[in-house]
Design an enzyme around this catalytic site. Structure first.
Site, PDB file in Angstrom:
ATOM      1  N   TYR A 274      27.042   9.252  -4.795  1.00  0.00           N
ATOM      2  CA  TYR A 274      26.701  10.690  -5.034  1.00  0.00           C
ATOM      3  C   TYR A 274      27.634  11.533  -4.209  1.00  0.00           C
ATOM      4  O   TYR A 274      27.763  12.726  -4.599  1.00  0.00           O
ATOM      5  CB  TYR A 274      25.233  11.250  -5.177  1.00  0.00           C
ATOM      6  CG  TYR A 274      24.647  10.386  -5.985  1.00  0.00           C
ATOM      7  CD1 TYR A 274      25.029   9.322  -7.120  1.00  0.00           C
ATOM      8  CD2 TYR A 274      22.976  10.378  -5.952  1.00  0.00           C
ATOM      9  CE1 TYR A 274      24.146   9.009  -7.866  1.00  0.00           C
ATOM     10  CE2 TYR A 274      22.310   9.776  -6.945  1.00  0.00           C
ATOM     11  CZ  TYR A 274      22.930   8.692  -7.843  1.00  0.00           C
ATOM     12  OH  TYR A 274      22.123   8.212  -8.753  1.00  0.00           O
TER      13      TYR A 274
ATOM     14  N   PRO B  46       5.784   8.585  -5.356  1.00  0.00           N
ATOM     15  CA  PRO B  46       5.310   9.687  -6.320  1.00  0.00           C
ATOM     16  C   PRO B  46       6.104   9.379  -7.322  1.00  0.00           C
ATOM     17  O   PRO B  46       7.293   8.937  -7.517  1.00  0.00           O
ATOM     18  CB  PRO B  46       5.699  10.876  -5.701  1.00  0.00           C
ATOM     19  CG  PRO B  46       5.810  10.607  -4.209  1.00  0.00           C
ATOM     20  CD  PRO B  46       6.326   9.294  -4.067  1.00  0.00           C
TER      21      PRO B  46
ATOM     22  N   GLY C 184       0.962  -1.214  -0.044  1.00  0.00           N
ATOM     23  CA  GLY C 184       0.108  -0.018  -0.071  1.00  0.00           C
ATOM     24  C   GLY C 184       0.641   1.097  -0.064  1.00  0.00           C
ATOM     25  O   GLY C 184       0.360   2.454  -0.096  1.00  0.00           O
TER      26      GLY C 184
ATOM     27  N   GLY D 199      10.224  12.872  -8.892  1.00  0.00           N
ATOM     28  CA  GLY D 199      10.996  13.193  -7.954  1.00  0.00           C
ATOM     29  C   GLY D 199      12.352  13.998  -8.284  1.00  0.00           C
ATOM     30  O   GLY D 199      12.328  14.500  -9.408  1.00  0.00           O
ATOM     31  N   LEU D 200      13.003  14.142  -7.210  1.00  0.00           N
ATOM     32  CA  LEU D 200      14.276  15.104  -7.456  1.00  0.00           C
ATOM     33  C   LEU D 200      15.516  14.076  -7.276  1.00  0.00           C
ATOM     34  O   LEU D 200      15.575  13.360  -6.491  1.00  0.00           O
ATOM     35  CB  LEU D 200      14.431  16.077  -6.338  1.00  0.00           C
ATOM     36  CG  LEU D 200      15.799  16.945  -6.589  1.00  0.00           C
ATOM     37  CD1 LEU D 200      15.652  17.934  -7.884  1.00  0.00           C
ATOM     38  CD2 LEU D 200      16.078  17.748  -5.302  1.00  0.00           C
ATOM     39  N   GLY D 201      16.388  14.130  -8.717  1.00  0.00           N
ATOM     40  CA  GLY D 201      17.419  13.423  -8.593  1.00  0.00           C
ATOM     41  C   GLY D 201      18.544  14.273  -8.069  1.00  0.00           C
ATOM     42  O   GLY D 201      18.431  15.563  -8.150  1.00  0.00           O
TER      43      GLY D 201
ATOM     44  N   LYS E  33      20.923   4.135  -2.694  1.00  0.00           N
ATOM     45  CA  LYS E  33      21.825   2.629  -3.274  1.00  0.00           C
ATOM     46  C   LYS E  33      22.862   2.470  -2.679  1.00  0.00           C
ATOM     47  O   LYS E  33      23.662   2.971  -2.173  1.00  0.00           O
ATOM     48  CB  LYS E  33      22.031   3.281  -4.895  1.00  0.00           C
ATOM     49  CG  LYS E  33      20.750   3.961  -5.534  1.00  0.00           C
ATOM     50  CD  LYS E  33      20.994   4.421  -6.900  1.00  0.00           C
ATOM     51  CE  LYS E  33      19.868   5.115  -7.512  1.00  0.00           C
ATOM     52  NZ  LYS E  33      20.082   6.648  -6.833  1.00  0.00           N
TER      53      LYS E  33
END
Length: 317
Positions: A48, A13, A9, A16-18, A77
């Site tokens: 990142y 969204p 459930g 999104g923002l990377g 990740k």
């Protein structure tokens, strides 16, 4: 806002923002501004090298009453040098500390590529570990353990093809709940997209605008510019929008999650508005006709001399 609904459930969204390529304070400012605009989905990764700044932005926004943690969808990740099963949980816990959160909404295996633990980015072939030395199922089972512990509400993969996903399942692993891959009109990946839809696997598109600011090692002078393609530009004129907005709208309308990166406040607002745009059936068909099978991130960075990986093995085996 459109969402992907998971089996339990939870709703992710589709827009999104990377945060790939957002450096230091730019990442902090971009996330703070994005939250104020209405963004709730944020795509992060240990590799990142900005999760501390992103985490500070989350913490400050929550403290300021701008958003509640439960309203945020946060993805991160596992990097390639942490594939040994005993390294998975400690690396996830480090990400949670950096992001200043108690659980991650979605945790992905970043690549089906393994590096030696001391290597961040390989410079020669002997810095890799083969998938015979560290089978993907071993790393995946360690992610499953993190899921069962509640550290990751959902787990998935990134840069995986259909055979690699099916092998995980055949070896007794749970079905990945997401596959994040490069995807845009030049690389629509129709078979993979259909497979994910049929198996209720969220499909998330990275580099949806062509990633013009990607590192130089990933660029070639002959690379086509999707934002400047005449069809994309024509549709932008027809819809009184920008080419970037057209590409975002196409991805969302297709049913893909999409995570464009920006740190420019005006562009952040434009991108957010694009998630609610509607393209006509004719416009969607014209964009679909742009398929080239072209990758901006082609995987050749893992195919060094002496490496156990090849571009062919990444995408086609």
């Amino acid at each position: 806002m459109k969402y992907f609904t998971f089996a339990n459930g939870d709703k992710m969204p589709l827009f999104g923002l990377g945060t790939w390529k957002s450096n230091d304070r730019d990442a902090y400012k971009a996330v703070r501004e994005a939250i104020r605009i209405g963004y709730r989905h944020f795509d992060c990764a240990a590799r990142y090298e900005n999760e501390k700044e992103v985490g500070e932005a989350f913490s400050d926004a929550i403290a300021a009453g701008e958003v509640k943690r439960k309203e945020l969808w946060i993805t991160s990740k596992l990097w390639n040098n942490a594939h040994l099963p005993e390294h998975v949980q400690p690396n996830l816990e480090a990400t949670l500390r950096d992001l200043q959160i108690e659980y991650i909404d979605l945790y992905l295996m970043h690549w089906p590529v393994a590096l030696k633990p001391e290597v961040i980015f390989p410079a020669k072939g002997d810095e890799f570990l083969s998938l015979d030395e560290i089978p993907l199922i071993d790393t995946w089972k360690a992610l499953e353990k993190c899921h069962k512990m509640g550290l990751a509400r959902h787990i998935g993969v990134s840069n995986f093809n259909i055979p690699k996903i099916e092998k995980l399942i055949a070896q007794g692993g749970m079905t990945p709940e997401c596959n994040q891959v490069e995807s845009h009109p030049f690389l629509q990946q129709p078979k993979l997209f259909a497979y994910c839809q049929e198996n209720h696997i969220a499909y998330t598109a990275y580099s949806p605008l062509g990633s013009q600011d990607r590192p130089a090692r990933l660029k070639k002078e002959t690379d086509p510019l999707i934002l400047e393609h005449p069809t994309v530009m024509d549709i932008a004129k027809e819809t009184n929008s920008t080419p970037g907005q057209v590409l975002i709208a196409w991805a969302v309308q297709r049913g893909s999650a999409v995570i464009p990166k920006s740190s420019n406040p005006g562009r952040l607002r434009q991108n957010f508005a694009a998630a609610s745009m509607d393209l006509s059936a004719d416009q969607m068909e014209r964009i679909a006709a742009l398929e080239k099978g072209f990758r901006y991130v082609d995987g050749s960075i893992w195919a060094l001399e002496g490496s156990p990986y090849t571009v062919e093995s990444l995408w086609n085996e």
